[in-house]
Design a protein around this motif. Structure first.
Motif, short mmCIF file in Angstrom:
data_model
loop_
_atom_site.label_atom_id
_atom_site.label_comp_id
_atom_site.label_asym_id
_atom_site.label_seq_id
_atom_site.Cartn_x
_atom_site.Cartn_y
_atom_site.Cartn_z
N SER A 106 0.82 -1.22 0.00
CA SER A 106 0.00 0.00 0.00
C SER A 106 0.85 1.26 0.00
N LYS A 107 2.14 1.10 0.25
CA LYS A 107 3.03 2.26 0.26
C LYS A 107 3.29 2.78 -1.15
N ASN A 108 3.08 1.93 -2.15
CA ASN A 108 3.35 2.31 -3.54
C ASN A 108 2.10 2.85 -4.22
N GLY A 109 2.28 3.95 -4.94
CA GLY A 109 1.20 4.50 -5.76
C GLY A 109 1.16 3.81 -7.11
N HIS A 110 0.26 4.28 -7.97
CA HIS A 110 0.13 3.68 -9.30
C HIS A 110 1.45 3.71 -10.08
N ASN A 111 2.12 4.86 -10.06
CA ASN A 111 3.34 4.99 -10.86
C ASN A 111 4.42 4.02 -10.40
N GLU A 112 4.60 3.91 -9.07
CA GLU A 112 5.63 3.04 -8.54
C GLU A 112 5.32 1.58 -8.88
N ARG A 113 4.06 1.21 -8.80
CA ARG A 113 3.69 -0.17 -9.12
C ARG A 113 3.91 -0.48 -10.60
N ILE A 114 3.56 0.47 -11.45
CA ILE A 114 3.75 0.23 -12.89
C ILE A 114 5.24 0.14 -13.22
N ARG A 115 6.05 0.95 -12.58
CA ARG A 115 7.50 0.85 -12.81
C ARG A 115 8.02 -0.51 -12.34
N LEU A 116 7.49 -0.99 -11.23
CA LEU A 116 7.90 -2.31 -10.74
C LEU A 116 7.45 -3.41 -11.71
N ILE A 117 6.24 -3.30 -12.20
CA ILE A 117 5.77 -4.28 -13.20
C ILE A 117 6.68 -4.27 -14.43
N HIS A 118 7.07 -3.10 -14.87
CA HIS A 118 7.99 -2.98 -16.01
C HIS A 118 9.30 -3.69 -15.73
N LEU A 119 9.79 -3.55 -14.51
CA LEU A 119 11.03 -4.21 -14.13
C LEU A 119 10.85 -5.72 -14.11
N LEU A 120 9.73 -6.19 -13.60
CA LEU A 120 9.46 -7.62 -13.58
C LEU A 120 9.38 -8.19 -15.00
N ILE A 121 8.76 -7.43 -15.91
CA ILE A 121 8.69 -7.85 -17.31
C ILE A 121 10.09 -7.97 -17.90
N ASN A 122 10.91 -6.95 -17.67
CA ASN A 122 12.27 -6.95 -18.23
C ASN A 122 13.11 -8.09 -17.67
N LEU A 123 12.89 -8.45 -16.41
CA LEU A 123 13.67 -9.51 -15.77
C LEU A 123 13.12 -10.90 -16.08
N GLY A 124 11.98 -10.97 -16.79
CA GLY A 124 11.42 -12.26 -17.18
C GLY A 124 10.67 -12.98 -16.08
N ILE A 125 10.21 -12.27 -15.05
CA ILE A 125 9.53 -12.92 -13.93
C ILE A 125 8.10 -12.42 -13.72
N ALA A 126 7.61 -11.60 -14.62
CA ALA A 126 6.25 -11.06 -14.47
C ALA A 126 5.19 -12.17 -14.55
N TYR A 127 5.48 -13.26 -15.25
CA TYR A 127 4.47 -14.30 -15.43
C TYR A 127 4.07 -14.97 -14.12
N HIS A 128 4.89 -14.81 -13.09
CA HIS A 128 4.56 -15.38 -11.78
C HIS A 128 3.43 -14.60 -11.10
N PHE A 129 3.12 -13.40 -11.60
CA PHE A 129 2.19 -12.52 -10.90
C PHE A 129 1.10 -11.98 -11.83
N GLU A 130 0.59 -12.85 -12.70
CA GLU A 130 -0.40 -12.44 -13.69
C GLU A 130 -1.64 -11.83 -13.04
N ILE A 131 -2.17 -12.46 -12.02
CA ILE A 131 -3.40 -11.99 -11.39
C ILE A 131 -3.18 -10.62 -10.75
N GLU A 132 -2.08 -10.48 -10.02
CA GLU A 132 -1.78 -9.21 -9.35
C GLU A 132 -1.56 -8.09 -10.35
N ILE A 133 -0.86 -8.39 -11.44
CA ILE A 133 -0.58 -7.36 -12.46
C ILE A 133 -1.86 -6.92 -13.14
N ASP A 134 -2.72 -7.87 -13.48
CA ASP A 134 -3.99 -7.51 -14.11
C ASP A 134 -4.82 -6.61 -13.19
#
Length: 601
Positions: A106-134
Motif C-alpha cells: 500500500s506504500k506504492n502508488g500507481h506509478n511506482e507499481r507500474i515501474r515495478l511491473i515494467h522491471l518484472l517484465i524486463n527480468l522475465g519474472i512477471a508471469y509469476h504474478f499475472e493476477i496481481e498485475i492484471d
C-alpha cells in the motif's frame, strides 16, 4: 527403370512428452500418454536415380543446406534433479512471497507499481504474478487521466505506455505531446535524460497506423542515442552504454521475451541501485527455465533422431534446435512445455515440407505430395514415390498422435485447424513451385497472394492447440475468419524473408520471390525495392499492434501468442537467413549463451 533401393523403416511419429519426465518440475507435468518409442514399422523404399533418370535428377532445384550445428549434443547434457527441485522450492517458498508483497504494498502508488511491473517484465519474472498485475493495471488504467495529469517525467510516461500497450491496454500516444516544443518537435533538452530517451525509443516501437508522433519519437530517439554512443557520452557507465547498443541493435518488441530477460539481467546486475531480491529471483528463474528447456530439447532431439528424417531425406534443413528456440517466442513460461513440443514438431515438419517442395522435388513429385495432403488419407500413399511417402506419413502420423493426445482435453478442433493450415501451406508451396520451375515472375500482388500463405499464421495455429483456458470454438472461428492480425503476421515474415534470401534464391534460379517480383513489376533497383518492402513490413508491425489492442472476440492470451509470433523475425532474418545458415550469424551465439551457459548466482 533401373534404380538402387534403400529400405527404410519409418516409425509412427509419437510425441516425445511422457508422464515421467524425471527432470521436469512436478507442478508443470502433464499426463502425456504418448511414447518415445516407435509403435509400428512402415517399410518404405527410397528410390535413388541412376543412368536413365539423369533428366529427372537434373530438374531438381537442389539447394545444398549446411548440416546441423548441434547433432545429438543436448541428448548428453547432464541435468541434476536436485538442482531442479532446489530452484523450484526457492522460487515458490522464498522469492515469490517477497516480490508479491512488494508489488501489492500500500506504500506504492500507481506509478511506482507500474515501474515495478515494467522491471518484472524486463527480468522475465512477471508471469509469476499475472493476477496481481492484471488487478493493478486495471485499476490504474481506469485512473489514467488523473495519473498522467500529475506526471511529466519522460521515462515514467514511456514506461507506462509500454506496460499498458504490451498488456493490451490502448494508452493514447498523445501523452507524449507534452514533450514537444512550440515548433511541434520533440524538445532537444530531452536528450539529456538518457534513460528517458532510451525508454521512449522502446515505447515508440509500439505504434499503430497513423500514430505519427511515435514515428517522430523513433527518429528523434535513435538519432540522439546513436550520437551518445558515437561520442562516448556514456563511457563513464559501460554497462549503460552496452545496454543502449543492444537496444539500438534490436528493440525489445522485436526480440524474444526470454532473450531480452537474459540481457537485462546482466545489465541490472551492474546497476548500483538494483534490488537484491529481484535480481536473485530473476537469476534463479532463468536458470530454472533453462533446465526445463534443456529437458525439452533432450526429448525433441530424441524424437527427431528416432524419426531419422535427416538421413532419410538428406536435402532438408536439419534445424531442430533452431526451431525449438523459435518456439520459445510464443510462450517461454514453464507451464507451456506441451505447447513448445507440439509447435516445434509441427514447425520442423513444415520445414521438411517446404524443403521438399522448394529445394528437392520435381514438379510431378510435389504435385503428388500436395494432392496427398488435400486427401489426408493413407489409402493412396503406396502409389507415391518413396521419399514423398516418408514426408507425408511423417506429417500425417505426427498430427494423428497429437490429435489422440489432445482429444481427451477437448482440443480436437484446434488440431483440425492445424491440419487445415498444413494443407493450405502445401497448396501455396505448389503454386510457388510451378512458377519457380517455369522461371515465371508473377506480379508482386499475385506472388503475395500465395506467399502470404507460407508465412507465420500456421505457427499461431499450432500454438493455439494447448491453450486450454481459452474457448476453442471462439479461437478457431476467429482464426478461420482470416483476421487482419494474421495477414499482418504473414506480411512481416514474408517480406523480411524475401529481402534477406534474395541473392541466394536468385543464384539457384528461383525467380518467383517477392523482391524480384517487385523490381520487375515496378522497374526499380534492388535498393529501391528493399526500401519499399521494408516500409510495408513496418506498417504490418503497426497493424499487428493495432489488432492486438482492439480485437475483442478472443481473449488476450490468444492475441499474445500472435503478437509473439512476429518477435523473432528480426533475429532470424535481418542480416542474413540465420535459420538456413545459422553458423554465419548471431543466432548460434545467442543459442549457445541461452541453452549452455547458466547465470552465475
Amino acid at each position: 527403370m533401373e534404380a538402387t533401393r534403400t529400405i527404410f523403416g519409418l516409425p509412427n511419429v509419437p510425441l516425445s512428452l511422457t508422464t515421467n519426465l524425471s527432470l521436469s518440475p512436478r507442478r508443470w507435468l502433464h499426463n502425456h500418454t504418448l511414447s518415445l518409442k516407435p509403435t509400428k514399422e512402415h517399410h518404405l523404399f527410397c528410390v535413388r536415380a541412376t543412368g536413365s533418370n539423369d533428366d529427372l535428377e537434373s530438374s531438381r532445384p537442389l539447394a545444398h543446406f549446411s548440416p546441423t550445428l548441434w547433432g545429438d549434443h543436448f541428448l548428453f547434457v547432464p541435468l541434476d534433479v536436485a538442482e531442479f527441485d532446489d530452484f523450484s522450492r526457492e522460487i515458490e517458498v522464498k522469492m515469490k512471497p517477497k516480490v508479491r508483497d512488494m508489488l501489492m504494498s500500500s506504500k506504492n502508488g500507481h506509478n511506482e507499481r507500474i515501474r515495478l511491473i515494467h522491471l518484472l517484465i524486463n527480468l522475465g519474472i512477471a508471469y509469476h504474478f499475472e493476477i496481481e498485475i492484471d488487478e493493478i493495471l486495471g485499476q490504474a488504467f481506469g485512473n489514467l487521466e488523473d495519473i498522467l495529469a500529475n506526471e511529466n517525467d519522460l521515462e515514467t510516461i514511456s514506461i507506462m505506455f509500454e506496460v499498458f500497450r504490451l498488456r493490451g491496454y490502448y494508452m493514447p500516444c498523445d501523452a507524449f505531446n507534452r514533450f514537444k516544443g512550440e515548433d511541434g518537435r520533440f524538445k532537444e533538452s530531452l536528450a539529456e535524460d538518457i534513460r528517458g530517451t532510451l525508454q521512449l525509443y522502446e515505447a515508440a516501437h509500439l505504434g499503430t497506423p497513423s500514430e505519427d508522433i511515435l514515428d517522430e519519437a523513433l527518429s528523434f530517439t535513435r538519432y540522439h542515442l546513436e550520437s551518445l554512443i558515437s561520442h562516448h557520452a556514456v563511457s563513464a557507465s559501460p554497462h549503460l552504454s552496452m545496454h543502449i547498443k543492444n537496444t539500438l541493435n534490436r528493440a525489445r518488441y522485436h526480440n524474444m521475451e526470454i532473450v531480452v530477460a537474459r540481457e537485462f539481467i546482466s545489465f541490472y546486475d551492474q546497476e548500483e541501485d538494483h534490488n537484491e531480491t529481484l535480481l536473485k529471483f530473476a537469476k534463479l528463474n532463468f536458470n530454472y527455465c533453462q533446465l526445463h528447456y534443456i529437458q525439452e530439447l533432450k526429448d525433441l532431439t530424441k524424437w527427431w533422431k528416432e524419426l531419422d528424417l535427416a538421413s532419410k531425406l538428406p536435402y532438408i534443413r536439419d534445424r531442430i534446435v533452431e526451431v525449438y528456440f523459435g518456439a520459445l517466442t510464443m510462450y517461454f513460461e514453464p507451464r507451456y512445455s506441451l505447447g513448445r513440443n507440439i509447435v516445434t514438431k509441427l514447425t520442423m515438419l513444415a520445414t521438411v515440407l517446404n524443403d521438399t517442395c522448394d529445394a528437392y522435388g520435381t514438379l510431378p513429385e510435389v504435385t503428388s505430395l500436395i494432392d496427398s495432403f488435400q486427401r489426408w488419407d493413407l489409402g493412396e500413399t503406396e502409389k507415391l514415390p518413396s521419399y514423398i511417402r516418408i514426408v507425408f506419413r511423417s506429417v500425417f502420423d505426427t498430427l494423428e498422435e497429437i490429435e489422440q493426445e489432445m482429444r481427451p482435453r477437448g482440443r480436437s478442433r484446434s488440431v483440425q485447424v492445424a491440419i487445415d493450415a498444413m494443407k493450405k501451406l502445401g497448396k501455396a508451396y505448389l503454386a510457388i513451385a510451378k512458377w519457380a520451375r517455369a522461371s515465371h515472375v508473377p506480379t508482386f500482388e499475385e506472388y503475395m497472394e500465395f506467399a502470404m500463405q507460407t508465412s507465420m499464421d500456421q505457427y499461431a495455429a499450432y500454438s493455439f492447440i494447448v491453450m486450454e483456458d481459452c474457448d476453442e470454438n471462439q479461437t478457431c472461428e476467429w482464426y478461420n475468419s482470416r483476421p487482419k492480425m494474421m495477414e499482418a503476421l504473414n506480411g512481416v515474415y514474408r517480406l523480411k524473408n524475401d529481402i534477406i534470401t534474395y541473392e541466394k534464391e536468385m543464384s539457384r534460379g528461383d525467380v518467383a520471390k517477392g523482391l524480384n517480383c517487385y523490381m520487375k513489376q515496378h522497374g526499380v533497383t534492388k535498393e529501391e525495392a528493399v526500401g519499399e518492402l521494408n516500409k510495408m513490413a513496418s506498417n504490418y508491425y503497426k497493424i499487428i499492434m493495432e489488432e492486438y489492442l482492439t480485437t475483442t472476440v478472443v481473449p488476450r492470451p490468444i492475441l499474445v501468442r500472435c503478437l509473439n509470433v512476429s518477435r523473432p523475425v528480426d533475429l532470424y532474418y535481418r542480416d542474413s537467413d540465420e535459420f538456413t545458415d545459422p553458423s554465419f550469424g548471431k543466432l548460434k551465439e545467442v543459442i549457445t549463451s541461452f541453452f549452455i551457459h547458466p547465470i552465475p548466482l
